[in-house]
Design an enzyme around this catalytic site. Structure first.
Site, PDB file in Angstrom:
ATOM      1  N   GLY A 140      -5.926  -2.967  -1.298  1.00 21.30           N
ATOM      2  CA  GLY A 140      -6.010  -3.108   0.145  1.00 21.30           C
ATOM      3  C   GLY A 140      -6.483  -1.867   0.871  1.00 21.30           C
ATOM      4  O   GLY A 140      -6.515  -1.855   2.104  1.00 21.30           O
ATOM      5  N   ASP A 141      -6.869  -0.839   0.139  1.00 21.28           N
ATOM      6  CA  ASP A 141      -7.248   0.423   0.765  1.00 21.28           C
ATOM      7  C   ASP A 141      -8.715   0.388   1.215  1.00 21.28           C
ATOM      8  O   ASP A 141      -9.632   0.290   0.393  1.00 21.28           O
ATOM      9  CB  ASP A 141      -7.026   1.576  -0.219  1.00 21.28           C
ATOM     10  CG  ASP A 141      -7.177   2.934   0.449  1.00 21.28           C
ATOM     11  OD1 ASP A 141      -6.152   3.487   0.854  1.00 21.28           O
ATOM     12  OD2 ASP A 141      -8.320   3.412   0.572  1.00 21.28           O
ATOM     13  N   TYR A 142      -8.921   0.489   2.517  1.00 23.83           N
ATOM     14  CA  TYR A 142     -10.279   0.405   3.077  1.00 23.83           C
ATOM     15  C   TYR A 142     -11.166   1.543   2.563  1.00 23.83           C
ATOM     16  O   TYR A 142     -12.335   1.325   2.200  1.00 23.83           O
ATOM     17  CB  TYR A 142     -10.221   0.433   4.603  1.00 23.83           C
ATOM     18  CG  TYR A 142     -11.587   0.519   5.261  1.00 23.83           C
ATOM     19  CD1 TYR A 142     -12.366  -0.628   5.426  1.00 23.83           C
ATOM     20  CD2 TYR A 142     -12.093   1.746   5.697  1.00 23.83           C
ATOM     21  CE1 TYR A 142     -13.625  -0.547   6.011  1.00 23.83           C
ATOM     22  CE2 TYR A 142     -13.347   1.832   6.281  1.00 23.83           C
ATOM     23  CZ  TYR A 142     -14.106   0.683   6.438  1.00 23.83           C
ATOM     24  OH  TYR A 142     -15.350   0.768   7.005  1.00 23.83           O
ATOM     25  N   TRP A 168       0.823  -1.204   0.000  1.00 25.72           N
ATOM     26  CA  TRP A 168       0.000   0.000   0.000  1.00 25.72           C
ATOM     27  C   TRP A 168       0.863   1.262   0.000  1.00 25.72           C
ATOM     28  O   TRP A 168       0.599   2.205  -0.759  1.00 25.72           O
ATOM     29  CB  TRP A 168      -0.925   0.001   1.225  1.00 25.72           C
ATOM     30  CG  TRP A 168      -1.822   1.200   1.293  1.00 25.72           C
ATOM     31  CD1 TRP A 168      -3.040   1.354   0.698  1.00 25.72           C
ATOM     32  CD2 TRP A 168      -1.559   2.437   1.985  1.00 25.72           C
ATOM     33  NE1 TRP A 168      -3.568   2.600   0.984  1.00 25.72           N
ATOM     34  CE2 TRP A 168      -2.669   3.277   1.772  1.00 25.72           C
ATOM     35  CE3 TRP A 168      -0.501   2.886   2.770  1.00 25.72           C
ATOM     36  CZ2 TRP A 168      -2.738   4.561   2.317  1.00 25.72           C
ATOM     37  CZ3 TRP A 168      -0.571   4.166   3.299  1.00 25.72           C
ATOM     38  CH2 TRP A 168      -1.682   4.992   3.077  1.00 25.72           C
TER      39      TRP A 168
END
Length: 210
Positions: free
Chosen positions: A162-164, A143
């Site tokens: 993977g970035d919320y 990330w």
């Protein structure tokens, strides 16, 4: 001033044509206004990224400012060799945790040995090669490397699965009841190629307007 590796107007036009739901979001958001970080070296950009991990921007900026205060001309004077010359106590006194100290030491050693590319060299490498080089550093995950590609190099087609926040914005924009899995997001984003960076920025930006 740092410049994008693409023409923003062309990217926005492509996304408008490729995805009606995203086009609606773009129309509501207005012009593309993503800003690049102007750092003179990959080393300093990564040192900053390490300091900022898991902290608010305000707290991280204070700590990074203290670290930069150990060097002539602040961040401009920061180098791998100068960081290696600082004692652990000096670095820790800035408010840096032991795990981050370990990461900064590893970064500095790798930069001093030539494992970390210069900014000019990084601009000649493809995205995955840069990610491989950067994630070899202790404490730098995929990330962080993707954020470097987007906000330091201005690469056009980065998708941080993977970035919320990105997943949250996607669910809201596309009216999903739950957050998409990384694979679902990857498949949906195929239509945004080769400008997934721009799509991500609009999705992130939508959260600030919610």
């Amino acid at each position: 001033m740092a410049e994008f590796g693409f023409e923003p107007a062309v990217a926005v036009a492509h996304l408008n044509a490729a995805d009606p739901a995203l086009a609606t979001l773009i129309a509501a958001s207005g012009p593309f206004a993503m800003e690049l970080k102007a750092r003179r070296s990959v080393f300093v950009a990564l040192a900053e990224a390490i300091v900022y991990q898991q902290l608010s921007n305000k707290a991280a900026a204070t700590i990074f400012g203290r670290l930069c205060g150990h060097f002539p001309r602040g961040a401009r004077g920061m180098s791998a060799e100068r960081l290696l010359a600082l004692s652990d106590a000096s670095i820790r006194s800035c408010g840096i945790s032991r795990p981050k100290l370990k990461s900064l030491r590893d970064l500095a050693r790798r930069a001093a040995s030539g494992e970390i590319p210069s900014l000019a060299a990084a601009r000649r490498l493809d995205d995955e090669e840069i990610i491989d080089r950067l994630t070899a550093v202790h404490g730098i995950g995929r990330w962080s490397a993707e954020m470097f590609l987007m906000f330091n190099l201005g690469r056009p087609d980065v998708l941080p699965l993977g970035d919320y926040s990105l997943r949250k914005a996607f669910a809201a924009t596309f009216r999903k009841r739950s957050l998409p899995s990384p694979e679902t997001l990857r498949r949906a984003a195929e239509r945004w190629r080769p400008y997934r960076t721009v799509a991500c920025w609009y999705l992130w930006n939508s959260l600030s307007k919610a």
